[in-house]
Design an enzyme around this catalytic site. Sequence first.
Site, PDB file in Angstrom:
ATOM      1  N   HIS A  76      17.770  53.095  39.498  1.00 23.55           N
ATOM      2  CA  HIS A  76      17.800  54.567  39.582  1.00 23.55           C
ATOM      3  C   HIS A  76      16.946  55.144  38.459  1.00 23.55           C
ATOM      4  CE1 HIS A  76      20.296  58.477  40.229  1.00 23.55           C
ATOM      5  NE2 HIS A  76      19.323  58.754  39.372  1.00 23.55           N
ATOM      6  N   HIS A  78      13.475  58.216  37.661  1.00 20.10           N
ATOM      7  CA  HIS A  78      12.729  59.403  38.152  1.00 20.10           C
ATOM      8  C   HIS A  78      11.317  59.328  37.585  1.00 20.10           C
ATOM      9  CE1 HIS A  78      16.179  61.681  39.838  1.00 20.10           C
ATOM     10  NE2 HIS A  78      16.861  60.965  38.956  1.00 20.10           N
ATOM     11  N   LYS A  81       9.113  62.538  37.391  1.00 23.47           N
ATOM     12  CA  LYS A  81       9.409  63.563  36.371  1.00 23.47           C
ATOM     13  C   LYS A  81       9.046  63.106  34.960  1.00 23.47           C
ATOM     14  CE  LYS A  81      13.664  65.686  38.199  1.00 23.47           C
ATOM     15  NZ  LYS A  81      14.132  64.846  39.303  1.00 23.47           N
ATOM     16  N   HIS A 231      22.688  61.574  44.539  1.00 18.86           N
ATOM     17  CA  HIS A 231      23.177  62.059  43.249  1.00 18.86           C
ATOM     18  C   HIS A 231      24.487  62.795  43.536  1.00 18.86           C
ATOM     19  CE1 HIS A 231      19.134  61.209  41.865  1.00 18.86           C
ATOM     20  NE2 HIS A 231      19.493  61.496  40.630  1.00 18.86           N
ATOM     21  N   GLU A 234      27.541  65.143  39.566  1.00 19.71           N
ATOM     22  CA  GLU A 234      27.025  64.951  38.211  1.00 19.71           C
ATOM     23  C   GLU A 234      27.411  66.162  37.369  1.00 19.71           C
ATOM     24  OE1 GLU A 234      22.810  64.298  37.872  1.00 19.71           O
ATOM     25  OE2 GLU A 234      22.920  63.932  35.725  1.00 19.71           O
ATOM     26  N   ASP A 331      17.703  56.097  34.735  1.00 15.01           N
ATOM     27  CA  ASP A 331      17.596  57.522  35.047  1.00 15.01           C
ATOM     28  C   ASP A 331      16.341  58.102  34.392  1.00 15.01           C
ATOM     29  OD1 ASP A 331      18.453  59.580  36.595  1.00 15.01           O
ATOM     30  OD2 ASP A 331      20.144  60.168  35.362  1.00 15.01           O
ATOM     31  N   ASN A 332      16.437  59.299  33.840  1.00 13.89           N
ATOM     32  CA  ASN A 332      15.240  60.017  33.381  1.00 13.89           C
ATOM     33  C   ASN A 332      14.718  59.486  32.053  1.00 13.89           C
ATOM     34  OD1 ASN A 332      17.209  61.757  34.938  1.00 13.89           O
ATOM     35  ND2 ASN A 332      15.325  62.907  35.159  1.00 13.89           N
TER      36      ASN A 332
HETATM   37 ZN   LIG Z   1      18.885  60.633  38.718  1.00 17.99          ZN
END
Ligand SMILES: [Zn+2]
Length: 439
Positions: A76, A78, A81, A231, A234, A331-332
């Site tokens: 997972h 991104h 981004k 998602h 969250e 994640d990010n």
């Molecule tokens: Zn995410």
Amino acid sequence: MNKTAIPSAGGYWLRDARVMACLLDAPVGPVDGEGLCRVDLRIEARLIADIAPAGTAAEGIPLRGGQVWPCFVDGHTHLDKGHIWPRSANPDGSFKGALETVAADRDRHWAALDVAARFEFGLRCAWHHGTGAIRTHIDSEGARTSSSWEVFSRLREDWAGRVSLQAASIASLEIFTGEEGARLANLVARHGGVLGMVTTLQDGPVPDWFQPALERFFALAEERGLDIDLHVDESGASGARALREIALTALRRGFKGKIQCGHCCSLSMQPEDYARETIAACAEAGLSVVVLPMCNLYLQGRAPGRTPRWRGVTLVHELKAAGVPVSLASDNCRDPFYAYGDHDMVEVFRESVRILQLDHPFGDWARAVTAVPADVMGLSEMGRLRKGARADLVLFPARGMTELLARPQSDRIVLRAGRVQQSELPDYRELDAVLGLGA
Ligand SMILES: [Zn+2]
């Protein structure tokens, strides 16, 4: 441990290694209290040719008890981004600040060249750190959507054989009530992707549109034979209860594809009985959960001038105990949802152990950054130490788990198909032009 000792041609033994027994098909010799056993590994013709009890090999490269892991699987991320932080910082570190800042940056800047440069920068970080497969989400609302998916498809091809890339859409559930949802499902199917969305329930009654939208979302996936990746919940709002509705909807429909739900933070804010029932429904539905502890710790429970009181993470121990497969992921990275991060699964594992107390015993949590996400992604040949698998390995000087987790392991050696990977971390300055920064 010396990179140059590892031959660039021919077969060889890695002698006296430690491996997590949970990453083997069956233990090879005695397993210690941390779940490690001592082995010799034979590398031949790009593959792991043998995994034998330590002491088997008469000669080879001595690892002096250092750990060997398979390359990691990051389920997972991104990548579209990533690294926009210097151009578009989150003004206050809040979730709202992240949503608004990313949306504005996307609309203004995300031409294909911009996305490709940052996406590939993230991939190179992951590659350097020893990751073998990544699933990224792709922002899939607004005018940039098809261009971002095309960037993904091109990079998936460019990186084939190095990092296996998958993508899932991320768009609000609301769009699946209309034609835009069908268009997106077609786009995702065309790119061989995974259908994804984000649930935005908060406290208060479930709105009328929610269940029909969820049914429509599942139908769109079913009609195209797509897996789904969501998602979910969250937030710290105990009334955000989409997870149960997703599990029950999957059960009622007899959904055949794979389902991965990310975050599920609010589950840990809900009454114990309610949470237990939700977890049971998740286990029955066969869905898996991916936890993003660094991003959750950063965003959840944040209020100006107030010390956070919770860690922002879901009920990982309870989910796992109920038989729900649990992964840990990045994640990010360096975007308004998380100011830090480097797509380093060693960091993810280290921080996860600390945030979620995945220790004493360490059990088989090593699978949560390797075999479990590999299975979720349909890459079951990856993320484990198996005879006949490609020798994509990460070698650590660390022997036991506190040695592994106390330091960043920057001196790890990554092997791809049995050969030393020669790579450097990309320099942030490479992104200056794309981000419009002066030198
Ligand atoms: Zn995410």
